[in-house]
Design a protein around this motif. Sequence first.
Motif, short mmCIF file in Angstrom:
data_model
loop_
_atom_site.label_atom_id
_atom_site.label_comp_id
_atom_site.label_asym_id
_atom_site.label_seq_id
_atom_site.Cartn_x
_atom_site.Cartn_y
_atom_site.Cartn_z
N LEU A 196 0.82 -1.21 0.00
CA LEU A 196 0.00 0.00 0.00
C LEU A 196 0.86 1.26 0.00
N GLU A 197 1.96 1.24 0.71
CA GLU A 197 2.84 2.41 0.71
C GLU A 197 3.48 2.62 -0.66
N ARG A 198 3.85 1.51 -1.31
CA ARG A 198 4.40 1.64 -2.66
C ARG A 198 3.34 2.18 -3.63
N ALA A 199 2.10 1.77 -3.41
CA ALA A 199 1.01 2.30 -4.24
C ALA A 199 0.88 3.80 -4.06
N ARG A 200 0.88 4.25 -2.82
CA ARG A 200 0.74 5.68 -2.56
C ARG A 200 1.92 6.48 -3.12
N GLU A 201 3.11 5.96 -2.94
CA GLU A 201 4.30 6.64 -3.47
C GLU A 201 4.24 6.75 -4.99
N THR A 202 3.79 5.69 -5.65
CA THR A 202 3.72 5.70 -7.12
C THR A 202 2.65 6.66 -7.60
N LEU A 203 1.54 6.74 -6.88
CA LEU A 203 0.46 7.65 -7.25
C LEU A 203 0.89 9.11 -7.15
N HIS A 204 1.91 9.40 -6.36
CA HIS A 204 2.36 10.79 -6.25
C HIS A 204 2.88 11.33 -7.57
N GLY A 205 3.37 10.44 -8.43
CA GLY A 205 3.91 10.91 -9.69
C GLY A 205 3.24 10.34 -10.93
N HIS A 206 2.21 9.50 -10.73
CA HIS A 206 1.56 8.85 -11.87
C HIS A 206 0.05 8.80 -11.64
N ALA A 207 -0.70 8.96 -12.71
CA ALA A 207 -2.17 8.91 -12.62
C ALA A 207 -2.70 7.49 -12.65
N ALA A 208 -1.85 6.53 -13.05
CA ALA A 208 -2.27 5.13 -13.15
C ALA A 208 -1.11 4.22 -12.77
N CYS A 209 -1.35 3.31 -11.86
CA CYS A 209 -0.32 2.36 -11.47
C CYS A 209 -0.97 1.08 -10.95
N ALA A 210 -0.19 0.01 -10.92
CA ALA A 210 -0.74 -1.28 -10.51
C ALA A 210 0.34 -2.15 -9.90
N ALA A 211 -0.05 -2.94 -8.91
CA ALA A 211 0.87 -3.90 -8.30
C ALA A 211 1.09 -5.06 -9.25
N ALA A 212 2.31 -5.55 -9.29
CA ALA A 212 2.65 -6.69 -10.15
C ALA A 212 3.95 -7.32 -9.64
N VAL A 213 4.17 -8.56 -10.02
CA VAL A 213 5.43 -9.24 -9.69
C VAL A 213 6.02 -9.79 -10.98
N ARG A 214 7.33 -9.85 -11.00
CA ARG A 214 8.01 -10.37 -12.19
C ARG A 214 7.73 -11.87 -12.33
N ALA A 215 7.53 -12.31 -13.56
CA ALA A 215 7.25 -13.72 -13.82
C ALA A 215 8.45 -14.58 -13.43
N LYS A 216 8.18 -15.67 -12.74
CA LYS A 216 9.24 -16.60 -12.36
C LYS A 216 9.48 -17.63 -13.45
N ASP A 217 8.42 -17.98 -14.14
CA ASP A 217 8.50 -19.03 -15.16
C ASP A 217 8.60 -18.43 -16.56
N THR A 218 9.14 -19.22 -17.48
CA THR A 218 9.13 -18.82 -18.88
C THR A 218 7.69 -18.84 -19.39
N VAL A 219 7.31 -17.81 -20.12
CA VAL A 219 5.95 -17.68 -20.64
C VAL A 219 5.95 -17.95 -22.15
N LYS A 220 5.00 -18.74 -22.60
CA LYS A 220 4.84 -19.03 -24.02
C LYS A 220 3.52 -18.44 -24.53
N ILE A 221 3.56 -17.88 -25.72
CA ILE A 221 2.35 -17.45 -26.40
C ILE A 221 1.99 -18.52 -27.42
N ALA A 222 0.75 -19.02 -27.33
CA ALA A 222 0.32 -20.11 -28.22
C ALA A 222 -0.80 -19.65 -29.14
#
Length: 281
Positions: free
Chosen positions: A115-141
């Motif tokens: 939540l603190e990271r959300a608030r900090e990001t909102l200080h400089g951006h009108a749109a932001c979202a929580a996310a985590v980097r993918a651990k696994d290789t992703v395939k597009i099929a």
Amino acid sequence: MYYTAIVLAAGQGSRMNSKIRKQYMQIGGKPVLYYALRAFEDSFADEIILVTAEEEIAFCKKEIVGKYAFQKVTKIVAGGAERYHSVYRGLCAARAEGCVLIHDGARPFLSKEILERARETLHGHAACAAAVRAKDTVKIADADGYVIETPDRASVWNMQTPQCFTYELAMGAYRKLMASVDASSGGGKKCGDASSGGQQESAHATVGEEQKSGSLSLGGKTPDRGEPQAQPVKITDDAMVIEHFSSERVRLFEGAYGNIKITTPEDMILAEAYLKRIQEK
């Protein structure tokens, strides 16, 4: 800055294979939904709008909000057929100012750090979202299940909530989305003018009528060419609405791998174990 949390708890949870909706299943002796509400109750959020099924409004008011004495839950509103309907109704019930933090009620492990990271990001951006980097290789099929592309894992993120926006941006984009829904489904009930903040007169308002819609032909603009597009797209999160119906770019910030969404029975086992680990710290 005024912060409104919109907590979504109107989903059916069909993949749980249970008569009890996942948001009301218990972990650690409390409903899954309790934990998301508690996170916002103890945060900088000024108010919480809970969106649930219309037939469960009375239950939530008594057994969730009342029982656990959540003071910041100012409204409980009825959700719709799709997630984006529920978000829109939450926006209709929100105060037309500041920022909104939209969160899945089935994500019980929303931390103060996120939540603190959300608030900090909102200080400089009108749109932001929580996310985590993918651990696994992703395939597009392709439609037949054959691999057609392997994106660089370094650029792939798994989306989470909260997803956060200025109220003006979120409502503007969602109004355009709902106009697109109306164009393809023959119309639907709108909330009040955005400047009025929608349904404000009731402490626990019920907003709108249900609409039915699957994939949509979205009329937003492509990021590179700015030309209208009209292809069926399944809206799966709020960032997609901003991407398609505004020119604003969505900034990602670090969520947490523990910020899981309860979706299947296996997730309940993980949630119990994770909660026990947290409580033992």
